[in-house]
Design an enzyme around this catalytic site. Structure first.
Site, PDB file in Angstrom:
ATOM      1  N   GLY A 209     -17.150  -9.513  -5.365  1.00 28.05           N
ATOM      2  CA  GLY A 209     -15.877  -8.958  -5.525  1.00 28.05           C
ATOM      3  C   GLY A 209     -14.974  -9.045  -4.400  1.00 28.05           C
ATOM      4  O   GLY A 209     -15.684  -8.762  -3.261  1.00 28.05           O
TER       5      GLY A 209
ATOM      6  N   GLY B  33     -11.532  -7.940  -4.416  1.00 26.43           N
ATOM      7  CA  GLY B  33     -10.238  -7.265  -4.492  1.00 26.43           C
ATOM      8  C   GLY B  33     -10.203  -6.413  -3.159  1.00 26.43           C
ATOM      9  O   GLY B  33     -10.951  -6.636  -2.203  1.00 26.43           O
ATOM     10  N   LEU B  34      -9.432  -5.314  -3.555  1.00 24.98           N
ATOM     11  CA  LEU B  34      -9.203  -4.448  -2.391  1.00 24.98           C
ATOM     12  C   LEU B  34     -10.760  -3.814  -1.795  1.00 24.98           C
ATOM     13  O   LEU B  34     -10.825  -4.027  -0.454  1.00 24.98           O
ATOM     14  CB  LEU B  34      -8.246  -3.246  -2.480  1.00 24.98           C
ATOM     15  CG  LEU B  34      -6.657  -4.045  -2.688  1.00 24.98           C
ATOM     16  CD1 LEU B  34      -6.051  -2.448  -2.807  1.00 24.98           C
ATOM     17  CD2 LEU B  34      -6.357  -4.481  -1.538  1.00 24.98           C
ATOM     18  N   ALA B  35     -11.546  -3.486  -2.701  1.00 22.82           N
ATOM     19  CA  ALA B  35     -12.277  -2.921  -2.092  1.00 22.82           C
ATOM     20  C   ALA B  35     -13.654  -3.962  -1.565  1.00 22.82           C
ATOM     21  O   ALA B  35     -13.963  -3.740  -0.523  1.00 22.82           O
ATOM     22  CB  ALA B  35     -13.229  -2.103  -3.360  1.00 22.82           C
ATOM     23  N   GLY B  36     -13.767  -4.940  -2.413  1.00 22.83           N
ATOM     24  CA  GLY B  36     -14.621  -5.901  -2.124  1.00 22.83           C
ATOM     25  C   GLY B  36     -14.357  -6.771  -0.647  1.00 22.83           C
ATOM     26  O   GLY B  36     -15.155  -6.802   0.252  1.00 22.83           O
TER      27      GLY B  36
ATOM     28  N   HIS C 120      -1.978   4.064 -19.523  1.00 18.40           N
ATOM     29  CA  HIS C 120      -0.703   4.054 -18.718  1.00 18.40           C
ATOM     30  C   HIS C 120       0.447   4.110 -19.455  1.00 18.40           C
ATOM     31  O   HIS C 120       0.850   3.320 -20.420  1.00 18.40           O
ATOM     32  CB  HIS C 120      -0.305   2.838 -17.723  1.00 18.40           C
ATOM     33  CG  HIS C 120       0.345   2.912 -16.570  1.00 18.40           C
ATOM     34  ND1 HIS C 120       1.742   2.960 -16.861  1.00 18.40           N
ATOM     35  CD2 HIS C 120       0.433   3.038 -15.356  1.00 18.40           C
ATOM     36  CE1 HIS C 120       2.339   3.012 -15.791  1.00 18.40           C
ATOM     37  NE2 HIS C 120       1.360   2.973 -14.703  1.00 18.40           N
TER      38      HIS C 120
ATOM     39  N   SER D  24       5.814  -0.740 -13.642  1.00 17.61           N
ATOM     40  CA  SER D  24       5.128   0.066 -12.708  1.00 17.61           C
ATOM     41  C   SER D  24       5.580   1.522 -12.836  1.00 17.61           C
ATOM     42  O   SER D  24       6.833   1.865 -13.176  1.00 17.61           O
ATOM     43  CB  SER D  24       5.727  -0.321 -11.214  1.00 17.61           C
ATOM     44  OG  SER D  24       5.516   0.921 -10.248  1.00 17.61           O
TER      45      SER D  24
ATOM     46  N   ARG E 186      -0.050  10.538 -15.713  1.00 21.22           N
ATOM     47  CA  ARG E 186       0.024   9.467 -16.697  1.00 21.22           C
ATOM     48  C   ARG E 186      -0.334  10.107 -18.157  1.00 21.22           C
ATOM     49  O   ARG E 186       0.161   9.709 -18.993  1.00 21.22           O
ATOM     50  CB  ARG E 186      -0.841   8.227 -16.353  1.00 21.22           C
ATOM     51  CG  ARG E 186      -0.182   7.748 -15.222  1.00 21.22           C
ATOM     52  CD  ARG E 186      -1.011   6.426 -14.376  1.00 21.22           C
ATOM     53  NE  ARG E 186      -0.345   6.140 -13.468  1.00 21.22           N
ATOM     54  CZ  ARG E 186      -0.575   5.106 -12.517  1.00 21.22           C
ATOM     55  NH1 ARG E 186      -1.784   4.680 -12.652  1.00 21.22           N
ATOM     56  NH2 ARG E 186       0.227   4.380 -11.845  1.00 21.22           N
TER      57      ARG E 186
ATOM     58  N   GLU F 151     -12.490   0.252  -8.081  1.00 22.05           N
ATOM     59  CA  GLU F 151     -12.715   0.737  -9.403  1.00 22.05           C
ATOM     60  C   GLU F 151     -14.069   0.606 -10.263  1.00 22.05           C
ATOM     61  O   GLU F 151     -14.308   1.423 -11.040  1.00 22.05           O
ATOM     62  CB  GLU F 151     -11.883  -0.136 -10.356  1.00 22.05           C
ATOM     63  CG  GLU F 151     -11.174   0.347 -11.569  1.00 22.05           C
ATOM     64  CD  GLU F 151      -9.970  -0.258 -12.341  1.00 22.05           C
ATOM     65  OE1 GLU F 151      -9.299  -0.974 -11.546  1.00 22.05           O
ATOM     66  OE2 GLU F 151     -10.079  -0.139 -13.388  1.00 22.05           O
TER      67      GLU F 151
HETATM   68  C1  LIG Z   1      -0.920  -4.180 -13.422  1.00 23.56           C
HETATM   69  C2  LIG Z   1      -1.652  -3.173 -12.538  1.00 23.56           C
HETATM   70  C3  LIG Z   1      -1.065  -2.462 -11.571  1.00 23.56           C
HETATM   71  C4  LIG Z   1      -1.516  -1.569 -10.765  1.00 23.56           C
HETATM   72  N1  LIG Z   1      -0.613  -0.860  -9.775  1.00 23.56           N
HETATM   73  C5  LIG Z   1      -1.569  -0.006  -8.972  1.00 23.56           C
HETATM   74  C6  LIG Z   1      -0.618   0.663  -7.986  1.00 23.56           C
HETATM   75  O1  LIG Z   1       0.455   0.463  -7.855  1.00 23.56           O
HETATM   76  N2  LIG Z   1      -1.303   1.558  -7.174  1.00 23.56           N
HETATM   77  C7  LIG Z   1      -2.587   1.827  -7.005  1.00 23.56           C
HETATM   78  O2  LIG Z   1      -3.196   2.372  -6.301  1.00 23.56           O
HETATM   79  N3  LIG Z   1      -3.331   1.226  -8.195  1.00 23.56           N
HETATM   80  C8  LIG Z   1      -2.532   0.392  -9.094  1.00 23.56           C
HETATM   81  N4  LIG Z   1      -3.412  -0.219 -10.021  1.00 23.56           N
HETATM   82  C9  LIG Z   1      -4.900  -0.175 -10.032  1.00 23.56           C
HETATM   83  C10 LIG Z   1      -5.443  -0.946  -8.878  1.00 23.56           C
HETATM   84  O3  LIG Z   1      -4.946  -2.198  -8.638  1.00 23.56           O
HETATM   85  C11 LIG Z   1      -7.056  -1.415  -9.222  1.00 23.56           C
HETATM   86  O4  LIG Z   1      -7.700  -0.234  -9.667  1.00 23.56           O
HETATM   87  C12 LIG Z   1      -7.628  -1.828  -7.983  1.00 23.56           C
HETATM   88  O5  LIG Z   1      -6.919  -2.977  -7.678  1.00 23.56           O
HETATM   89  C13 LIG Z   1      -8.975  -2.517  -8.187  1.00 23.56           C
HETATM   90  O6  LIG Z   1      -9.342  -2.810  -7.048  1.00 23.56           O
HETATM   91  P1  LIG Z   1     -11.148  -3.523  -7.001  1.00 23.56           P
HETATM   92  O7  LIG Z   1     -11.332  -3.896  -5.402  1.00 23.56           O
HETATM   93  O8  LIG Z   1     -11.918  -2.467  -7.161  1.00 23.56           O
HETATM   94  O9  LIG Z   1     -11.398  -4.512  -8.043  1.00 23.56           O
HETATM   95  P2  LIG Z   1     -10.485  -5.780  -8.336  1.00 23.56           P
HETATM   96  O10 LIG Z   1      -9.313  -5.954  -7.764  1.00 23.56           O
HETATM   97  O11 LIG Z   1     -10.551  -5.865  -9.843  1.00 23.56           O
HETATM   98  O12 LIG Z   1     -11.387  -6.970  -8.038  1.00 23.56           O
HETATM   99  C14 LIG Z   1     -12.606  -7.153  -8.680  1.00 23.56           C
HETATM  100  C15 LIG Z   1     -13.315  -8.568  -7.872  1.00 23.56           C
HETATM  101  O13 LIG Z   1     -14.619  -8.460  -8.537  1.00 23.56           O
HETATM  102  C16 LIG Z   1     -14.615 -10.071  -8.725  1.00 23.56           C
HETATM  103  N5  LIG Z   1     -15.699  -9.995  -9.846  1.00 23.56           N
HETATM  104  C17 LIG Z   1     -15.809  -9.372 -11.019  1.00 23.56           C
HETATM  105  N6  LIG Z   1     -16.789  -9.721 -11.753  1.00 23.56           N
HETATM  106  C18 LIG Z   1     -17.500 -10.435 -11.200  1.00 23.56           C
HETATM  107  C19 LIG Z   1     -18.675 -11.080 -11.252  1.00 23.56           C
HETATM  108  N7  LIG Z   1     -19.495 -10.910 -12.571  1.00 23.56           N
HETATM  109  N8  LIG Z   1     -19.071 -12.032 -10.358  1.00 23.56           N
HETATM  110  C20 LIG Z   1     -18.642 -12.317  -9.333  1.00 23.56           C
HETATM  111  N9  LIG Z   1     -17.302 -11.548  -9.245  1.00 23.56           N
HETATM  112  C21 LIG Z   1     -16.830 -10.800 -10.057  1.00 23.56           C
HETATM  113  C22 LIG Z   1     -13.478 -10.561  -9.106  1.00 23.56           C
HETATM  114  O14 LIG Z   1     -13.336 -12.014  -8.838  1.00 23.56           O
HETATM  115  C23 LIG Z   1     -12.563  -9.924  -8.057  1.00 23.56           C
HETATM  116  O15 LIG Z   1     -12.815 -10.638  -6.818  1.00 23.56           O
HETATM  117  C24 LIG Z   1      -2.795  -1.243 -10.741  1.00 23.56           C
HETATM  118  C25 LIG Z   1      -3.582  -1.969 -11.901  1.00 23.56           C
HETATM  119  C26 LIG Z   1      -2.926  -2.812 -12.734  1.00 23.56           C
HETATM  120  C27 LIG Z   1      -3.701  -3.404 -13.717  1.00 23.56           C
END
Ligand SMILES: Cc1cc2nc3c(=O)[nH]c(=O)nc-3n(C[C@H](O)[C@H](O)[C@H](O)COP(=O)(O)OP(=O)(O)OC[C@H]3O[C@@H](n4cnc5c(N)ncnc54)[C@H](O)[C@@H]3O)c2cc1C
Ligand code: SF4
Ligand code: FES
Lengths: 250, 646
Positions: free
Chosen positions: B41, B43-46, B267, B285, B338, B433
């Site tokens: 992953g 995303g922000l965490a990864g 939401h 939002s 929410r 997440e």
């Molecule tokens: C429309 C929307 C608006 C939001 N707005 C806000 C906000 O304003 N403030 C806030 O705090 N939160 C907000 N959230 C929530 C927040 O965006 C998410 O909870 C957060 O970004 C999740 O980040 P993450 O790094 O955990 O995962 P993600 O960003 O979901 O990243 C997942 C990663 O895992 C990878 N991945 C997944 N499965 C696999 C696999 N099997 N093999 C290889 N790679 C894989 C993907 O490629 C991706 O890189 C919002 C969410 C949505 C849907």
């Protein structure tokens, strides 16, 4: 609505590829363009054919995945939106729609409408960042006030989604708009200024190396950019680059 | 039997993390480069975890299924990120952010984790500014803040409606820097298909190269799952189309417990469903609730006339409008959390006051804000959201109020982790997440971005080092072992099965059916009978899926239907687990609303006596009922109260 679709089908990088015609009916004007593509793919699967491959993920105009050339324009006929934000109400019953992949030497086709844009990542990797470690032990975020105008300009440049429409539309396949957006984002902030010159040199050199063309100031990129990234960024980049080249010659 | 140890350090709440960091074992820099860490992953965490671990000198392998790490779903987050900076001088503090988060989560999260989150929140903002994240600023050049739901201070930092994009680009750039230094190897367009355990420890993954179809073995000393949430169980959600549960689900099946699967956030402000063709839902939002007012007509005839197109919102005089959130919750008004706002919208629509053809929409009205601040100010704050709305709904929100309805958005549940963010499988960590950790039964707005970056930048670097310090003598993990062999074989067999099955129904057919079952029975309102039925229906669906699925194309090449098939197979199983969990929890709390347990005013009624625990489920094998473990939550610093936003 009933439509005729002429879709680029190419089974892998080695395949020559061709336009294939499909008829599609009962399309609602409220559908997004990609939902229309979902309907087409549903039909193909039901018939036992292979669905059309295309990149997409967020479907709200922010991830930069979707990348179709629609009737001769990247992201289709409307301005300031991506393909996933395009809705079928922009078309008329009976229309014929041409759907093709981005075409540029630096973006080879992988399959159907899917292309390889990893060249963009490579440009960022040579300097599209501030060289700061992630310890969190930097100074307080409010220690350096930044004039709102500069922060806003940085933000505007930073909204580039890396979709590649600018390259696809450019007759030279130049990546100037994309590259300059990053250079400009960081050059507008005190945190990014320190490395600004070197960053510009490295990113421009990489861009050339990867096979993107030169900029001849046609300005198509700005028109087709879904995020409205301005040509001013290219001017700023040229200044940074020129300054940097002069310095490095010394 | 798996035992649950939360591994929370001893000592007073405020000192725990400081003490942990001081005591944590370190890996000598010269040893780090011999140690491999896999991060699934970006995303922000990864991305933040991979960048930080790379920077520390570990040899990191990073994976995402998109064509670039920059496209992870975090990019879509709009409204903002919380931090207890107290720049607005409105009484904010670490303790208040901690308190608000526990209360917002309806007293179902772990005190120590939440406190740590609040504590590191301020570093996130410092870090991001140093990276060049262009947050919104005031004319004086200092950072601006806005309010979000469920709190009474302004602590949300933002970059117009693109906060997630800007934060992710910041993390992506930090990651790119490490990639260029060679400390991180990036695997784009790769999907993790399974976890590989050797001698009980997580030692690698099986991944599929999505372009060539090749099945690859990757080994490491530790594995981090940062693969996001599972909202797409519902088919329709605000998540990106590719968001999936596969990495979390495979973790579960390899022995990690799954925490609180039934806690899903619906939401309140999303663009309503427009028809059967709908492929996803779009969030508007939460920041819009700062200035927008939510209402429905007071009279049913008016609602009907609007639904039929005979009237518009503008025809309804002020005295005939019901600003129901302001009416029911005067203290918080439109800024209630929410879960509360969503249920209130559902209640009004179920009662017949909905304002669209489907009856499932309420108004979000900016006319007062435009009068008060002028159109320009409103446009500066929300311009891109208004534009987004207009593109989809074909109505101009500057003139007519937006129509909105609740939609699935976020999953508080996830892989169970201890204080170290380690799962019950040694060496397997979960962040962002994908884990269940900080938000209890309901997440406050702008706290997911905070948690993702806290986990990746500031928590995992310490806890993973601490774990790996005992592993420095372990040589490179071989991918030739029987365990890798076996895992790879199972993955290949499953893929071959999909291709060779040649049934009659597409993946989407099953996904939509699953979504409908879960939305109707395990969505905004749940009850025993529905949940029991849903479990039956999901089981039947699963059988049908494996019998009648059709996946066209081949294994060895780009095949998006094949990708979806694997994801939906996992969603079906997870859907069943969600229902078990919702059935077990005979109380209402946060996003989990059991109709049998409500106050006379229709608010969620918790049962602290019996349910102050994290439900952690253990996989027991194919077709076996999973086993429930309970992690008791003890509150030493906060008194449990009924949440009130009146
Ligand atoms: C429309 C929307 C608006 C939001 N707005 C806000 C906000 O304003 N403030 C806030 O705090 N939160 C907000 N959230 C929530 C927040 O965006 C998410 O909870 C957060 O970004 C999740 O980040 P993450 O790094 O955990 O995962 P993600 O960003 O979901 O990243 C997942 C990663 O895992 C990878 N991945 C997944 N499965 C696999 C696999 N099997 N093999 C290889 N790679 C894989 C993907 O490629 C991706 O890189 C919002 C969410 C949505 C849907
Ligand atoms: S500059 Fe515009 S067109 Fe080019 S990649 Fe960025 S967003 Fe896309
Ligand atoms: S799918 Fe994300 S921008 Fe179009």
């Amino acid at each position: 609505m009933n439509l005729t679709l002429k879709v680029w089908r190419q089974n892998g990088a080695e395949d020559k590829g061709r336009i294939v015609e499909y008829k599609i009916s009962d399309i609602s004007p409220d559908m997004s363009f990609l939902e229309m593509m979902d309907v087409l793919n549903g039909q193909l699967i039901d018939k036992g054919d292979n669905p059309v491959s295309f990149d997409h993920d967020c479907r709200e105009g922010i991830c930069g995945s979707c990348s179709m050339y629609i009737n001769g324009e990247p992201h289709g006929p409307e301005n300031l939106i991506t393909t996933c934000q395009l809705h079928m109400r922009s078309f008329k019953d009976g229309d014929t729609i041409y759907i093709e992949p981005w075409r540029a030497a630096a973006f080879p086709v992988i399959k159907d409408l899917v292309v390889d844009r990893s060249a963009f990542d490579a440009i960022i990797q040579v300097g599209g960042y501030v060289s700061v470690n992630t310890s969190g032990n930097t100074q307080d975020a409010n220690a350096i006030p930044i004039p709102k105008a500069d922060a806003d300009s940085a933000f505007d440049a930073a909204t580039c989604i890396g979709c590649g429409a600018c390259v696809a539309t450019c007759k030279n396949s130049s990546a100037m708009l994309f590259t300059s957006a990053k250079i400009s984002h960081l050059a507008h902030l005190p945190q990014g200024k320190v490395e600004a010159k070197e960053r510009a040199l490295n990113m421009v050199a990489k861009m050339d190396e990867l096979g993107f063309g030169n900029c001849t100031n046609t300005g198509d990129c700005e028109v087709q950019c879904p995020k409205g990234i301005s040509l001013d960024n290219i001017a700023l980049m040229n200044r940074e680059f020129l300054g940097a080249s002069l310095k490095s010659e010394k | 039997m798996t035992k649950l140890f939360d591994n929370i350090p001893e000592g007073p709440l405020v000192d725990k993390w400081t003490k942990y960091k001081a005591d944590a074992k370190l890996v000598n820099p010269s040893n780090r480069r011999n140690i491999d860490v896999i991060v699934v992953g970006t995303g922000l965490a990864g991305a933040s975890a991979a960048a930080s671990l790379g920077e520390m000198g570990f040899n990191v392998k990073s994976f995402c299924f998109q064509d670039s790490p920059r496209r992870a779903h975090s990019i879509a987050a709009q409204g903002g990120i919380n931090a207890a900076k107290n720049y607005q001088n409105d009484g904010d503090s670490t303790y208040r952010l901690f308190y608000d988060t526990i209360k917002g989560g309806d007293y179902r999260s772990r005190e120590a984790n939440v406190y740590r989150l609040a504590e590191v929140s301020t570093n996130i903002i410092d870090q991001c500014v140093a990276q060049g994240v262009p947050f919104a600023r005031e004319y004086g050049g200092l950072l601006d803040n806005r309010s979000f739901g469920g709190v009474q201070v302004q602590r949300t930092f933002y970059a117009k409606g693109q906060t997630g994009q800007q934060l992710l680009i910041g993390a992506y750039q930090a990651l790119s820097r490490q990639i260029s230094k060679g400390s991180v190897t990036m695997h784009n367009r790769h999907e993790m298909m399974d976890i590989v355990k050797v001698d009980g420890k997580a030692r690698g993954i099986i991944a599929r190269n999505l372009i060539t179809g090749e099945i690859e073995r990757h080994s490491a000393h530790a594995v981090v799952i940062a693969s996001g949430g599972y909202g797409n169980v519902f088919f329709l959600s605000t998540n990106a189309m590719g968001s999936n549960c596969t990495a979390s689900w495979k973790s579960y099946k390899s022995g990690a417990l799954f925490g609180n699967p039934c806690y899903v956030q619906i939401h309140p402000t999303c663009i309503p469903v427009s028809g059967d063709h709908q492929s996803k839902l779009t969030l508007m939002s939460e920041s819009l609730r700062n200035d927008g007012r939510i209402w429905v007509p007071k009279k049913k005839e008016d609602a009907q006339a609007i639904a039929n197109g005979e009237k518009t919102a503008l025809d309804i005089p002020e005295e005939d409008r019901d600003y129901y959130l302001e009416r029911k919750y005067p203290a918080f008004g439109n800024l209630v959390p929410r879960d509360v706002a969503s249920r209130a919208a559902k209640e009004r629509c179920d009662a017949g006051f909905g304002v669209s053809k489907t009856g499932q929409a309420v108004f979000l009205d900016f006319s007062d804000a435009i009068k008060r601040m002028g159109k320009d100010v409103v446009a500066a704050r929300y311009g891109n959201l208004f534009q987004m709305y207009e593109k989809i709904a074909a109505e101009n929100p500057y003139e007519l109020p937006m129509k909105i309805y609740p939609a699935v958005h976020y999953t508080m549940g996830g892989v169970w982790v201890d204080y170290n963010l380690q799962t019950t499988v040694p060496g397997l960590f979960a962040a962002g997440e994908a884990n269940f950790s900080d938000h209890g039964a309901n997440r406050l707005g702008a706290s997911a971005l905070m948690q993702g970056l806290a986990d990746g930048y500031f928590v995992l670097p310490y806890t993973i080092s601490n774990y790996l310090a005992d592993d420095i003598r372990t040589e490179k993990i071989s991918t030739e072992s029987a365990e890798f062999e076996k895992a790879e074989k199972a993955v290949k067999e499953r893929l071959d099965f999909f291709i060779n099955n040649k049934g009659t129904k597409s993946v989407d057919y099953f996904h939509k059916k699953l979504g409908k079952i879960i939305w109707e029975n395990c969505g905004m309102a749940r009850n025993k009978e529905d949940l029991e039925n849903a479990i039956k229906e999901v089981k039947e669906l699963r059988e049908e899926f494996w019998k009648d699925l059709r996946v066209p194309g081949v294994q060895n090449g780009l095949n998006q239907e094949l990708e979806k098939a694997g994801r939906v197979a996992d969603f079906i199983e997870l859907g069943e687990l969600m229902c078990y969990d919702a059935l077990d929890r005979q109380e209402s709390c946060g996003g989990h609303f059991r109709e049998e347990y409500q106050t006379p005013e229709g608010e969620a009624m918790r049962n602290d006596e019996d349910y102050t625990y994290v439900a952690a489920w253990e996989y027991k094998g194919e077709n076996e009922t999973p086993e429930l473990h309970k992690e008791d939550l003890t509150y030493e610093n906060i008194e449990l109260k009924q949440r009130s936003y009146k």
